[in-house]
Every structure is written in structure tokens, then in C-alpha cells.
Design an enzyme around this catalytic site. Structure first.
Site, PDB file in Angstrom:
ATOM      1  N   HIS A 157     -71.874  50.066  15.331  1.00 49.83           N
ATOM      2  CA  HIS A 157     -70.711  49.203  15.611  1.00 49.83           C
ATOM      3  C   HIS A 157     -71.087  47.969  16.416  1.00 49.83           C
ATOM      4  O   HIS A 157     -70.296  47.048  16.538  1.00 49.83           O
ATOM      5  CB  HIS A 157     -69.647  50.004  16.365  1.00 49.83           C
ATOM      6  CG  HIS A 157     -68.981  51.030  15.496  1.00 49.83           C
ATOM      7  ND1 HIS A 157     -67.718  50.867  14.992  1.00 49.83           N
ATOM      8  CD2 HIS A 157     -69.422  52.212  15.015  1.00 49.83           C
ATOM      9  CE1 HIS A 157     -67.395  51.909  14.247  1.00 49.83           C
ATOM     10  NE2 HIS A 157     -68.410  52.741  14.249  1.00 49.83           N
ATOM     11  N   ASP A 351     -71.172  40.198  20.150  1.00 45.13           N
ATOM     12  CA  ASP A 351     -70.282  41.322  19.849  1.00 45.13           C
ATOM     13  C   ASP A 351     -70.530  41.765  18.420  1.00 45.13           C
ATOM     14  O   ASP A 351     -70.727  40.927  17.537  1.00 45.13           O
ATOM     15  CB  ASP A 351     -68.812  40.875  20.000  1.00 45.13           C
ATOM     16  CG  ASP A 351     -67.915  41.994  20.488  1.00 45.13           C
ATOM     17  OD1 ASP A 351     -68.204  43.165  20.170  1.00 45.13           O
ATOM     18  OD2 ASP A 351     -66.919  41.705  21.179  1.00 45.13           O
TER      19      ASP A 351
HETATM   20  P1  ADP Z   1     -65.119  47.092  21.939  1.00 43.94           P
HETATM   21  O1  ADP Z   1     -65.307  48.092  20.829  1.00 43.94           O
HETATM   22  O2  ADP Z   1     -66.400  46.545  22.476  1.00 43.94           O
HETATM   23  O3  ADP Z   1     -64.223  47.555  23.025  1.00 43.94           O
HETATM   24  P2  ADP Z   1     -63.280  45.554  20.199  1.00 43.94           P
HETATM   25  O4  ADP Z   1     -62.738  44.177  20.320  1.00 43.94           O
HETATM   26  O5  ADP Z   1     -63.869  45.847  18.884  1.00 43.94           O
HETATM   27  O6  ADP Z   1     -64.385  45.782  21.324  1.00 43.94           O
HETATM   28  O7  ADP Z   1     -62.038  46.497  20.649  1.00 43.94           O
HETATM   29  C1  ADP Z   1     -61.809  47.789  20.256  1.00 43.94           C
HETATM   30  C2  ADP Z   1     -60.345  48.185  20.363  1.00 43.94           C
HETATM   31  O8  ADP Z   1     -59.929  48.415  21.718  1.00 43.94           O
HETATM   32  C3  ADP Z   1     -59.355  47.188  19.776  1.00 43.94           C
HETATM   33  O9  ADP Z   1     -58.567  47.874  18.842  1.00 43.94           O
HETATM   34  C4  ADP Z   1     -58.509  46.706  20.951  1.00 43.94           C
HETATM   35  O10 ADP Z   1     -57.130  46.535  20.649  1.00 43.94           O
HETATM   36  C5  ADP Z   1     -58.682  47.780  21.976  1.00 43.94           C
HETATM   37  N1  ADP Z   1     -58.720  47.116  23.273  1.00 43.94           N
HETATM   38  C6  ADP Z   1     -59.614  46.209  23.679  1.00 43.94           C
HETATM   39  N2  ADP Z   1     -59.281  45.769  24.925  1.00 43.94           N
HETATM   40  C7  ADP Z   1     -58.163  46.410  25.270  1.00 43.94           C
HETATM   41  C8  ADP Z   1     -57.302  46.355  26.419  1.00 43.94           C
HETATM   42  N3  ADP Z   1     -57.534  45.505  27.412  1.00 43.94           N
HETATM   43  N4  ADP Z   1     -56.261  47.196  26.459  1.00 43.94           N
HETATM   44  C9  ADP Z   1     -55.988  48.020  25.414  1.00 43.94           C
HETATM   45  N5  ADP Z   1     -56.729  48.074  24.287  1.00 43.94           N
HETATM   46  C10 ADP Z   1     -57.788  47.286  24.217  1.00 43.94           C
HETATM   47  O1  F6P Z   2     -67.554  49.544  20.050  1.00 40.80           O
HETATM   48  C1  F6P Z   2     -68.559  49.904  20.896  1.00 40.80           C
HETATM   49  C2  F6P Z   2     -68.195  51.074  21.784  1.00 40.80           C
HETATM   50  O2  F6P Z   2     -69.326  51.486  22.483  1.00 40.80           O
HETATM   51  C3  F6P Z   2     -67.643  52.283  21.050  1.00 40.80           C
HETATM   52  O3  F6P Z   2     -68.626  53.111  20.488  1.00 40.80           O
HETATM   53  C4  F6P Z   2     -66.896  52.895  22.185  1.00 40.80           C
HETATM   54  O4  F6P Z   2     -65.985  53.895  21.861  1.00 40.80           O
HETATM   55  C5  F6P Z   2     -66.234  51.684  22.839  1.00 40.80           C
HETATM   56  O5  F6P Z   2     -67.215  50.694  22.742  1.00 40.80           O
HETATM   57  C6  F6P Z   2     -65.765  51.912  24.279  1.00 40.80           C
HETATM   58  O6  F6P Z   2     -66.827  52.319  25.117  1.00 40.80           O
HETATM   59  P1  F6P Z   2     -66.887  53.736  25.867  1.00 40.80           P
HETATM   60  O7  F6P Z   2     -66.723  54.804  24.825  1.00 40.80           O
HETATM   61  O8  F6P Z   2     -68.225  53.743  26.539  1.00 40.80           O
HETATM   62  O9  F6P Z   2     -65.743  53.730  26.836  1.00 40.80           O
END
Ligand code: ADP
Ligand code: F6P
Length: 453
Positions: A157, A351
Site C-alpha cells: 500500500h 504517499d
Molecule cells: P494512510 O493509509 O497513510 O493513513 P490514506 O490517505 O490512504 O493514508 O488514508 C486512509 C484512510 O483513513 C482514508 O479512508 C481516510 O478517510 C482515513 N483517514 C485519514 N485521516 C483521517 C482522519 N484525520 N480522521 C479520520 N479518518 C481519517
Molecule cells: O496505508 C498504510 C498503513 O500503514 C496501513 O497499512 C495501516 O493500516 C495505516 O497505514 C494506519 O497505520 P497503523 O495501522 O500503523 O495505525
């Protein structure tokens, strides 16, 4: 149809009396799970006296969730240490933040072996196994060693860096060899696929590696946004803006998300384009994530100070330029905030995809859409050509992007949004999952590969 076995570090086990959790992975796999029998295996999110043991099983509809605990020591070594202290920065091109410790590497592999030991007794002969993310690079090899002969796919991812950078990891070749026990490896972008392919080839492996950019359920998110924008939280937010344009940032509090650079970019907007002073509000929602890791704690302190400094310098008696929240906000509520926003500001330094960028686009009102200002280093930048792309290292470029978004005429906003929403509708979450699984079925030359690894 064969049963699908998902393996990931975190497992979105539905909790009684709670709405289903809406993490990126759970959302993306929703349809794949709705149409077939599935087993989802991983960490319970809890620490216990030891790692592994009998999994806790919960079955809801056609999906069974099976989870195991980690010992407190393995949590520290595998999750906080090797996964988040070493691999995460390395894979996000941030070697300067990575800390390698041999005992963490050993803990990481031990936990992967424990996952395999606990999972193998739950497997059926014709299962398809789909492993997710960097916590589990060695899992396919551990499963093969424990006797698994099923087809195994792996999806990364997060980004994968160029080989000379990845070689900073002392055991990089072991990790690549263990990953090579899969039948197919998926990445978010072509760049990640090329980097990972080169890594695998340099280590002597020729596993197929292909890009499968992850999608979202845009229609579902749009419905959520339409509902939420009429809800109490969005109405409170709208009322509090006093007619000012809302710039919205939504991220986990993570150094890969470029939050200090974003705040500096916003400050540069106020300095360089004074016509926006008093007329815009930046709301940044960034719930604390991985608070056990030193770099994350330091980042929080830096951001607390920076937000305070910008407000001190630019604020007025009736205007607070930056609203800074480290509290979690439900995803459904955020959908309404996205719809209210004039600008979605998504500026990661690097990202894998960034689903927030896609969610911002999906949430917009087609008659009067907001504009996405997006880092050129997010995987989503390959697809969302209607966004204003910026290099997040340059606060002036962020400021210029913000200004362009704020003054953009409605006709141009609609044209850019129309292009992006078409991409999102085409590459839905369901299409992503089915595309990967179809490719896995094609590539898996069972049983030769399984036996031959
Ligand atoms: P990552 O996987 O690194 O967290 P993404 O942008 O791919 O980054 O986000 C993953 C999911 O988590 C998205 O569906 C988003 O809506 C949710 N998310 C990210 N930030 C927040 C937040 N501040 N509060 C609630 N949900 C969040
Ligand atoms: O999208 C990357 C990622 O590491 C996911 O595998 C994971 O669930 C998410 O970010 C949030 O991180 P964590 O599981 O360490 O809270």
C-alpha cells in the site's frame, strides 16, 4: 468461487453496537468480501502474554475474522520498531529518520512466522491468499515453510523506493527473497512497480510485479458527503466560518504527510497574497498515530508550535487562521467537511496512493466543486490530473497552488472535477480488488510455483 483469505496487520473486526470501521483497506475490500466467502486474519490490536496462540474468531455473514495477540515485546520489536521505525521511513524515501536494530528485524520475522503458524491450520486447499502491506513482507515465505501450497498475492500500500535507497536495509536481499515466495506482487503506481521489480531482479527473482492503483467507492462516499453536509457537525462548521473559504487537510499525524510544510505553505499564502487574509480558514484534522514512535511525538510538538505561531503572527481578534485538531473525527463526518471545503489540501512528501485526495474529489458538489491541491509525490497524482499539483518541499509553490485554487472560476473548477470524478468512477475499489484477484488467478502457476519456491 474459492474462499478469499486476507491477511493484514490490522483487521477491521466489527465491534458490537459500533458502525463498521472505515479504514482504507476495509473500504476497498468491502465489495470483494460481499461477493464471496472470506477469512480475514491478522493482529487483534491487543498485547497479551505471548504472540500467537489460538486465534479469536468472529464470523459476520460470509466473512470470518481471525485475530491473534502480540506479546508486549513483539509489539515493540515488530510493530513500533522494525515496521514503523525502520521500514516506514525507508519505504517513504526518508532514510535519515530510519533506525535499524538487529533485534527488531528478528522480532519482525518472528511475528511473521507466528502469523503463518496460526494461519496455516485455518486454510483450505483451494483458498486464495492475499497479503497486505509492509508489515508482512516475509509472510508468503513463512507460509510456504509452514506447508501452505495455495496461491498467494501481495499488495504493497505504500511506496517502494529506488534500489540504491532500499539497499540501506542490511537484510534487503532476505526480505526480497521472502517476498518472492508470492505468485504476484501489486503496487500502487508504475514507479513503485519498476523499483520493486528491479529490487527483486537484482536479488535473482522474477516474480510478476504490476501496478494496481487502489480505488474508492466514489458513489458511496458522495452519498455519505451529501448526508453529512446537512448533519449537525458540518452545519456547526459552516456556521463558524462566517462566510470564509474553508481549506481542509485530513491526515494521520505522520511525517510522510508533509504537515509542517503544509502549514508553512499556508503561512506563505497569507504573507504573499494578503487579499486572502481574514477570508480563509485552514482546518487541519490530524489524529495522533503511532504515538509510541519517537519521530511521531517530535512531529506533534513541532506542529503544535507551528500552528500556534502562525495564529499568533497572522490571526486577528475575530479570525483564527489555522484550526488544528489532533482528535479523531469519524470518516462520515469528514465526508461532510470535504463537501464544505473550497480547497482540499493534500501535500504528502511521499504517499503510496492517498485515499483522502480521492475522497475529497468524491465528496464535491458537482454544481460547485472545490479544488484539490495535491502533492506531486502522492500516488494519486498519477490519476487525478484535474488537481493543482505542487511540490510540497516548496512553501511558495503551495501558496501559489492555494491562491490559484481560491480564485479559480467555477467553470474551470467543474471541468477539473469532471475529469477526476470520471477516473474515480472507473477505477473503483471493487474494480481494484477484482483486477488484482483476476491477475493473481492468471499468474499463479499452481502447484509448480508453490512447490518450487
Ligand atoms: P494512510 O493509509 O497513510 O493513513 P490514506 O490517505 O490512504 O493514508 O488514508 C486512509 C484512510 O483513513 C482514508 O479512508 C481516510 O478517510 C482515513 N483517514 C485519514 N485521516 C483521517 C482522519 N484525520 N480522521 C479520520 N479518518 C481519517
Ligand atoms: O496505508 C498504510 C498503513 O500503514 C496501513 O497499512 C495501516 O493500516 C495505516 O497505514 C494506519 O497505520 P497503523 O495501522 O500503523 O495505525
Amino acid at each position: 468461487m474459492a474462499r478469499l483469505v486476507i491477511v493484514s496487520n490490522r483487521v477491521p473486526v466489527p465491534r458490537p453496537r459500533e458502525r463498521p470501521q472505515a479504514g482504507g483497506l476495509a473500504v476497498a475490500l468491502k465489495e470483494a468480501l460481499a461477493t464471496r466467502e472470506a477469512l480475514w486474519f491478522g493482529w487483534s490490536g491487543q498485547t497479551g502474554p505471548r504472540t500467537g496462540g489460538e486465534p479469536t474468531i468472529v464470523t459476520i455473514g460470509q466473512t470470518t475474522f481471525a485475530t491473534i495477540d502480540l506479546s508486549a515485546e513483539d509489539y515493540r520489536l515488530y510493530y513500533t520498531g522494525f515496521s514503523n521505525g525502520m521500514l516506514w521511513p525507508l519505504l517513504h524515501y526518508r532514510m535519515g529518520l530510519a533506525e535499524f536494530r538487529r533485534e527488531e528485524w528478528e522480532g519482525y520475522r518472528r511475528v511473521n512466522a507466528a502469523f503463518a503458524q496460526a494461519l496455516v491450520p485455518l486454510l483450505r486447499e483451494d483458498d486464495t491468499i492475499w497479503v497486505h502491506d509492509f508489515h508482512l513482507f516475509p509472510l508468503a515465505a513463512a507460509l510456504r515453510a509452514a506447508g501452505a501450497r495455495q496461491r498467494i498475492g501481495f499488495f504493497l500500500h505504500v511506496p517502494f523506493p529506488p534500489l540504491p535507497l532500499f539497499r540501506a536495509l542490511p537484510q534487503c536481499n532476505i526480505l526480497l527473497r521472502e517476498l518472492a515466495a508470492c505468485d504476484l506482487v501489486g503496487t500502487q503506481t508504475e514507479t513503485d512497480a519498476a523499483n520493486l521489480r528491479e529490487g527483486l531482479r537484482s536479488a535473482g527473482f522474477d516474480v510478476p510485479v504490476r501496478a494496481f492503483p487502489i480505488g474508492i467507492d466514489a458513489e458511496e462516499f458522495a452519498r455519505e458527503a451529501e448526508r453529512a453536509v446537512r448533519g449537525p457537525e458540518a452545519r456547526r462548521l459552516a456556521g463558524s466560518l462566517g462566510g470564509r473559504a474553508l481549506i481542509l487537510g485530513v491526515d494521520r499525524l505522520d511525517y510522510s504527510k508533509g504537515l509542517p510544510q503544509r502549514l508553512r505553505g499556508f503561512a506563505a499564502l497569507l504573507r504573499r497574497f494578503p487579499e486572502h487574509r481574514g477570508r480563509v480558514t485552514l482546518l487541519q484534522v490530524a489524529p495522533v498515530s503511532r504515538g509510541d514512535v519517537g519521530q511521531y511525538r517530535a512531529l506533534r510538538r513541532e506542529l503544535d508550535e507551528l500552528a500556534g505561531r502562525i495564529n499568533g503572527e497572522h490571526g486577528d481578534i475575530d479570525w483564527v487562521p489555522v484550526r488544528w485538531m489532533t482528535r479523531a473525527v469519524p470518516r462520515a463526518t469528514l465526508a461532510g467537511f470535504h463537501r464544505l471545503a473550497r480547497v482540499g489540501l493534500v501535500t504528502p512528501m511521499r504517499d503510496g496512493m492517498n485515499l483522502v485526495a480521492k475522497e475529497f474529489v468524491a465528496a464535491q458538489d458537482e454544481a460547485d466543486p472545490g479544488v484539490l491541491v495535491l502533492s506531486c509525490f502522492a500516488g494519486a497524482a498519477d490519476e487525478l490530473k484535474g488537481a493543482i499539483l505542487v511540490n510540497p518541499h516548496d512553501p511558495d509553490e503551495i501558496a501559489e497552488g492555494l491562491n490559484a485554487a481560491l480564485v479559480m472560476p467555477a467553470s474551470e473548477r467543474r471541468a477539473r472535477w469532471t475529469a477526476d470524478i470520471a477516473v474515480l468512477r472507473r477505477n473503483s475499489a471493487a474494480a481494484w480488488a477484482e483486477g488484482f484477484l483476476a491477475a493473481l488467478a492468471e499468474h499463479a502457476a499452481e502447484p509448480a510455483r508453490a512447490g518450487g519456491w
